[in-house]
Write an enzyme that holds these catalytic residues in place. Structure first.
Site, PDB file in Angstrom:
ATOM      1  N   ARG A 192       1.635   8.776  -7.519  1.00 34.08           N
ATOM      2  CA  ARG A 192       2.653   7.732  -7.307  1.00 34.08           C
ATOM      3  C   ARG A 192       1.992   6.379  -7.523  1.00 34.08           C
ATOM      4  NH1 ARG A 192       4.003   7.652  -1.862  1.00 34.08           N
ATOM      5  NH2 ARG A 192       2.953   5.657  -1.643  1.00 34.08           N
ATOM      6  N   GLU A 208      -1.112  -0.153  -6.070  1.00 35.63           N
ATOM      7  CA  GLU A 208      -2.129   0.877  -5.985  1.00 35.63           C
ATOM      8  C   GLU A 208      -1.631   2.121  -6.710  1.00 35.63           C
ATOM      9  OE1 GLU A 208      -2.904   1.925  -1.949  1.00 35.63           O
ATOM     10  OE2 GLU A 208      -0.819   2.325  -1.464  1.00 35.63           O
ATOM     11  N   ASN A 210      -1.716   6.176  -6.190  1.00 35.12           N
ATOM     12  CA  ASN A 210      -1.982   7.250  -5.237  1.00 35.12           C
ATOM     13  C   ASN A 210      -2.156   8.569  -5.981  1.00 35.12           C
ATOM     14  OD1 ASN A 210      -1.177   5.821  -2.490  1.00 35.12           O
ATOM     15  ND2 ASN A 210       0.390   5.315  -3.995  1.00 35.12           N
ATOM     16  N   SER A 215       3.481  10.898  -0.877  1.00 37.97           N
ATOM     17  CA  SER A 215       4.499  11.414   0.042  1.00 37.97           C
ATOM     18  C   SER A 215       5.912  10.967  -0.321  1.00 37.97           C
ATOM     19  CB  SER A 215       4.187  10.971   1.469  1.00 37.97           C
ATOM     20  OG  SER A 215       4.172   9.562   1.556  1.00 37.97           O
ATOM     21  N   LYS A 373      -9.613   2.553  -4.254  1.00 32.46           N
ATOM     22  CA  LYS A 373      -9.383   1.143  -4.591  1.00 32.46           C
ATOM     23  C   LYS A 373     -10.462   0.612  -5.525  1.00 32.46           C
ATOM     24  CE  LYS A 373      -5.938   1.031  -1.639  1.00 32.46           C
ATOM     25  NZ  LYS A 373      -6.055   2.398  -1.086  1.00 32.46           N
ATOM     26  N   LYS A 427      -8.966  -5.098   0.856  1.00 35.90           N
ATOM     27  CA  LYS A 427      -8.585  -3.691   0.911  1.00 35.90           C
ATOM     28  C   LYS A 427      -9.806  -2.786   1.008  1.00 35.90           C
ATOM     29  CE  LYS A 427      -5.029  -2.592  -1.679  1.00 35.90           C
ATOM     30  NZ  LYS A 427      -4.139  -2.371  -2.844  1.00 35.90           N
ATOM     31  N   GLU A 431      -6.403   5.332   2.327  1.00 42.04           N
ATOM     32  CA  GLU A 431      -5.006   5.587   2.007  1.00 42.04           C
ATOM     33  C   GLU A 431      -4.185   5.528   3.285  1.00 42.04           C
ATOM     34  OE1 GLU A 431      -4.046   5.770  -1.072  1.00 42.04           O
ATOM     35  OE2 GLU A 431      -6.099   5.715  -1.793  1.00 42.04           O
ATOM     36  N   GLY A 432      -2.855   5.385   3.122  1.00 43.20           N
ATOM     37  CA  GLY A 432      -1.973   5.314   4.289  1.00 43.20           C
ATOM     38  C   GLY A 432      -1.823   3.881   4.755  1.00 43.20           C
ATOM     39  N   ARG A 514      10.625   1.589  -0.943  1.00 45.06           N
ATOM     40  CA  ARG A 514      10.400   1.287   0.467  1.00 45.06           C
ATOM     41  C   ARG A 514      10.702  -0.185   0.721  1.00 45.06           C
ATOM     42  NH1 ARG A 514       4.406   3.353   0.601  1.00 45.06           N
ATOM     43  NH2 ARG A 514       4.650   2.584  -1.524  1.00 45.06           N
TER      44      ARG A 514
END
Length: 538
Positions: A192, A208, A210, A215, A373, A427, A431-432, A514
């Site tokens: 993603r 970013e 992923n 998810s 990253k 950063k 992740e998350g 989102r």
């Protein structure tokens, strides 16, 4: 140029009982063209205008909502739309575990609550939607090519190894696979790529990429269906048309990719092993994939934690990995991306064992590292894409969406970041949601790291902070609707599957939108910052 930033304390709407407050905070922003990115110096009152996941700060501009009249739902219509949305979510499995229920993360069916969602879709430009979709196959291909260059991964992340124990352990596993000369003939990626739209330049910037546990393909596709259902009923009243909500097939596309990978393993008795966290309130997003795998593709799956894999798994000399007496054809990681997923050595041994096996990993350790990253920052350097790609047009398209990315060994960038910290996001290799550093905390963290020695700087990268426009939105969480100014982040899913030289799948596979209050920096849905949304093309 001066821009007014407006942040609101939310209007709240509880079905059957409405209360409102309308306290606003105004701030002035100045911008100039000096430095690596446009200068925007924002001083906010008690509420900050920020952004999320890399979700960066907001240039609030309520006029952006001309197409989606989210703030103009009538008082008479609101209870009807709210009730319909909540009923639909319950009937169609748009649910997560309730944080207030102790067993909601471990026992399916206990303590369920609707997933947080925006009541209506967010407006998004058609041309930028097309751009984001066209980028997905390019990033899929790039991930695969970079994953094959073990020397590049090890060298790029070498300085991180000394200051980030988690990345160091991942690199150790990767190095062992290189020493064993282990190759992954069948490679599956479910990715993603996350983007934000900068209000001033109207450019789409990648936040970013992923490559592990991308998810919400299940719940994200359901929100698109929810909004389509609501517009079928109330679109005429709202002046909105369902045809402008693009199809979102992320659930079926991800399930299809897993099934085709399982088929390439060529053992009809094998299973898909889904690696999960011991407590997972987002389990229903994962169960949707398991359900489609079984009902549509006839593929069985089991869910296991890393600890359970260690205690129950068995690696055979020929590379076959079995758990509970069943051969594993595909390992799909929905955990393993955070240091918290490895509380003991048992979890690390489980990860190594699976990597040594002949099972198809999604992701493999090399795919996992490509999503760090630091690798994102390395790929943004001049002439690095040329190491992996041949097509100049493809490279131009990729670079066009790259935000400013810098390592902390650049003294000029460090100076600028400490002078104007609001223009940057700091950063770590995590992740998350909840890991990035913003605003004055950027300056304080950089000063602290420099005092401790420059080595600590290697654990971070600096990223240009994006300034999206904000829109008035109705956010629904726990059956309560509140009106707030929000900003959104678009995630484009990509599926990639190849067996040696044969590319089986390389496609855009749906999307995730989102949305969150512009007064919050972080943006994870599962972490409690954002809500699920869908797109209304404008």
């Amino acid at each position: 140029m001066e821009v007014a930033l407006i942040c609101s304390q939310p209007d709240r709407f509880l079905l059957g009982n409405r209360s409102k407050s309308s306290e606003f905070f105004i701030s002035r922003c100045s911008s100039s063209s000096r430095g690596p990115i446009a200068r925007k110096n924002c001083r906010i009152g008690r509420t900050r205008c920020g952004m999320a996941s890399a979700m960066a700060g907001a240039s609030a501009n309520p006029s952006v909502s001309d197409v989606i009249t989210k703030s103009r739902v009538s008082d008479e219509l609101m209870p009807q739309i709210m009730s319909e949305a909540l009923v639909w979510s319950s009937l169609h499995g748009l649910v997560v575990g309730d944080r207030n229920s102790q067993r909601s993360g471990t026992v399916p069916g206990v303590g369920m609550v609707h997933a947080p969602f925006a009541l209506l879709p967010v407006s998004f430009p058609k041309d930028l939607w097309k751009q984001a979709c066209e980028l997905a196959p390019l990033f899929n291909d790039l991930v695969d090519r970079v994953s094959l260059d073990g020397k590049f991964l090890q060298e790029s992340l070498s300085r991180t190894r000394g200051v980030d124990s988690f990345t160091s352990r991942l690199l150790e596993i990767h190095a062992k696979m290189m020493d064993l000369k282990k190759t992954e003939d069948v490679r599956l990626g479910l990715h993603r790529s996350d983007y934000m739209l900068d209000a001033e330049t109207k450019k789409l910037y990648q936040i970013e990429l992923n490559t592990i546990s991308a998810s919400f393909p299940g719940l994200g596709s359901l929100v698109s269906n929810l909004h389509r259902n609501l517009l079928n009923q109330y679109g005429e009243n709202l002046g909105l048309d369902t045809k402008n909500i693009p199809e979102n097939a992320s659930l079926s596309r991800f399930a299809e990719a897993l099934a085709k990978a399982w088929n390439e393993y060529n053992d009809s008795s094998s299973i898909v092993l889904i690696i999960v966290q011991p407590e997972e309130r987002n389990m229903y997003d994962q169960y949707w994939l398991s359900s489609i795998l079984r009902e549509i593709h006839g593929v069985r799956s089991v869910r296991k934690t890393l600890a359970e894999v260690y205690s129950e798994g068995d690696l055979h000399p020929d590379g076959t990995f079995r758990i509970g007496g069943r051969t594993v054809g595909v390992v799909y990681f929905r955990a393993g991306y955070s240091p918290d997923d490895y509380p003991t050595e048992s979890e690390w041994r489980a990860r190594l064992t699976m990597e040594q096996s002949s099972a198809i990993k999604c992701p493999s350790i090399s795919y996992h590292l490509v999503g760090t990253k630091k690798i994102q920052q390395e790929l943004a350097k001049p002439n690095v894409l040329e190491r992996f790609l041949d097509n100049k047009d493809d490279m131009k398209k990729l670079r066009h969406c790259f935000a400013g990315l810098w390592s902390l060994d650049d003294s000029e960038i460090l100076k600028q970041a400490t002078e104007k910290p609001e223009l940057f996001v700091l950063k770590p290799q995590r992740e998350g949601g909840g890991n990035n550093i913003y605003g004055e905390d950027v300056r304080e963290t950089l000063f602290k790291l420099q005092k401790e020695g420059n080595k600590g700087l290697d654990a971070f990268i600096l990223m240009q902070r994006i300034f999206p426009a904000s829109t008035p939105t109705h956010l629904v969480r726990d059956g309560v609707c509140r009106r707030d100014y929000t900003i959104s982040e678009l995630g484009i899913y990509g599926a990639y599957l190849r067996n040696k030289d044969r590319i089986i799948i390389n496609e855009q596979s749906g999307y995730l939108m989102r949305t969150k209050a512009s007064s919050s920096n972080e943006g994870g849905v599962a972490a409690g910052y954002a809500v699920l949304d869908s797109i209304y093309l404008s």
